[in-house]
Design a protein around this motif. Structure first.
Motif, PDB file in Angstrom:
ATOM      1  N   MET A   1      35.402  15.393  67.084  1.00 10.17           N
ATOM      2  CA  MET A   1      34.622  16.082  68.661  1.00 10.17           C
ATOM      3  C   MET A   1      33.837  15.452  69.278  1.00 10.17           C
ATOM      4  N   SER A   2      34.032  16.468  70.296  1.00  9.42           N
ATOM      5  CA  SER A   2      33.177  15.465  71.190  1.00  9.42           C
ATOM      6  C   SER A   2      32.026  15.146  71.020  1.00  9.42           C
ATOM      7  N   HIS A   3      31.235  13.778  72.002  1.00 15.24           N
ATOM      8  CA  HIS A   3      30.480  13.447  71.519  1.00 15.24           C
ATOM      9  C   HIS A   3      29.332  14.194  72.031  1.00 15.24           C
ATOM     10  N   THR A   4      29.447  15.191  73.379  1.00 15.52           N
ATOM     11  CA  THR A   4      28.295  16.340  73.798  1.00 15.52           C
ATOM     12  C   THR A   4      28.808  17.807  73.199  1.00 15.52           C
ATOM     13  N   GLN A   6      29.073  17.403  70.182  1.00 13.52           N
ATOM     14  CA  GLN A   6      27.326  16.943  68.743  1.00 13.52           C
ATOM     15  C   GLN A   6      26.179  16.939  69.658  1.00 13.52           C
ATOM     16  N   ASP A   7      26.097  16.330  70.940  1.00 12.51           N
ATOM     17  CA  ASP A   7      24.759  16.360  71.411  1.00 12.51           C
ATOM     18  C   ASP A   7      24.029  17.256  72.381  1.00 12.51           C
ATOM     19  N   LYS A   8      25.476  18.144  72.360  1.00 15.85           N
ATOM     20  CA  LYS A   8      24.799  19.324  72.978  1.00 15.85           C
ATOM     21  C   LYS A   8      23.613  20.019  72.353  1.00 15.85           C
ATOM     22  N   PRO A   9      22.748  20.509  72.261  1.00 13.45           N
ATOM     23  CA  PRO A   9      21.164  20.600  71.733  1.00 13.45           C
ATOM     24  C   PRO A   9      20.554  19.764  73.054  1.00 13.45           C
ATOM     25  N   LYS A  10      20.430  18.509  72.622  1.00 12.77           N
ATOM     26  CA  LYS A  10      19.862  17.149  73.021  1.00 12.77           C
ATOM     27  C   LYS A  10      20.467  17.482  74.920  1.00 12.77           C
ATOM     28  N   LEU A  11      21.539  17.250  75.205  1.00 10.16           N
ATOM     29  CA  LEU A  11      21.785  17.224  76.458  1.00 10.16           C
ATOM     30  C   LEU A  11      21.324  19.046  77.162  1.00 10.16           C
ATOM     31  N   MET A  12      21.413  19.508  76.215  1.00 18.04           N
ATOM     32  CA  MET A  12      21.195  21.284  77.122  1.00 18.04           C
ATOM     33  C   MET A  12      19.683  20.963  77.818  1.00 18.04           C
ATOM     34  N   ALA A  13      18.504  20.451  77.390  1.00 18.32           N
ATOM     35  CA  ALA A  13      17.284  20.050  77.217  1.00 18.32           C
ATOM     36  C   ALA A  13      17.231  19.545  78.039  1.00 18.32           C
ATOM     37  N   ARG A  14      17.515  18.432  77.969  1.00 17.15           N
ATOM     38  CA  ARG A  14      18.316  17.704  79.225  1.00 17.15           C
ATOM     39  C   ARG A  14      18.025  18.094  80.507  1.00 17.15           C
ATOM     40  N   VAL A  15      18.795  19.104  80.463  1.00 19.89           N
ATOM     41  CA  VAL A  15      19.650  19.905  81.572  1.00 19.89           C
ATOM     42  C   VAL A  15      18.549  21.050  82.564  1.00 19.89           C
ATOM     43  N   ARG A  16      17.925  21.644  81.267  1.00 16.94           N
ATOM     44  CA  ARG A  16      16.838  22.977  81.361  1.00 16.94           C
ATOM     45  C   ARG A  16      15.704  22.296  82.225  1.00 16.94           C
ATOM     46  N   ARG A  17      15.262  21.175  81.596  1.00 18.19           N
ATOM     47  CA  ARG A  17      14.080  19.759  82.593  1.00 18.19           C
ATOM     48  C   ARG A  17      14.512  19.700  83.936  1.00 18.19           C
TER      49      ARG A  17
END
Length: 90
Positions: A1-4, A6-17
């Motif tokens: 599984m890609s780390h992106t 696995q980390d999707k919720p955190k990365l998406m929160a950063r993108v939304r900010r």
């Protein structure tokens, strides 16, 4: 599984900010806000993008270079990171 993934919720929160910061910058420009505030907003966006880049690079290094058992795949993954870093520092 890609780390992106696995980390999707955190990365998406950063993108939304970042999206929110960019929208605020657009509003500042439309309202002819003082250039000092605009510069501060641009710096904040840059910091947020740098944080996102750092998080993805960290995950890439950990999952694709440290934990990857196949040496040839590690070399390929290293090339990806190096290309991104080279383009970033230009």
């Amino acid at each position: 599984m890609s780390h992106t993934i696995q980390d999707k919720p955190k990365l998406m929160a950063r993108v939304r900010r970042i999206q929110g910061q960019a929208a605020a910058l657009e509003k500042q420009l439309q309202n002819e806000t003082d250039c000092g505030a605009i510069l501060q907003q641009i710096a904040a966006i840059r910091g947020a993008v740098n944080g996102l880049l750092g998080a993805v690079i960290e995950g890439h290094i950990t999952h694709h270079l440290v934990l990857e058992p196949d040496e040839a795949q590690r070399r390929d993954d290293l090339d990806v990171v190096l290309q991104v870093i080279r383009s970033y520092v230009k």
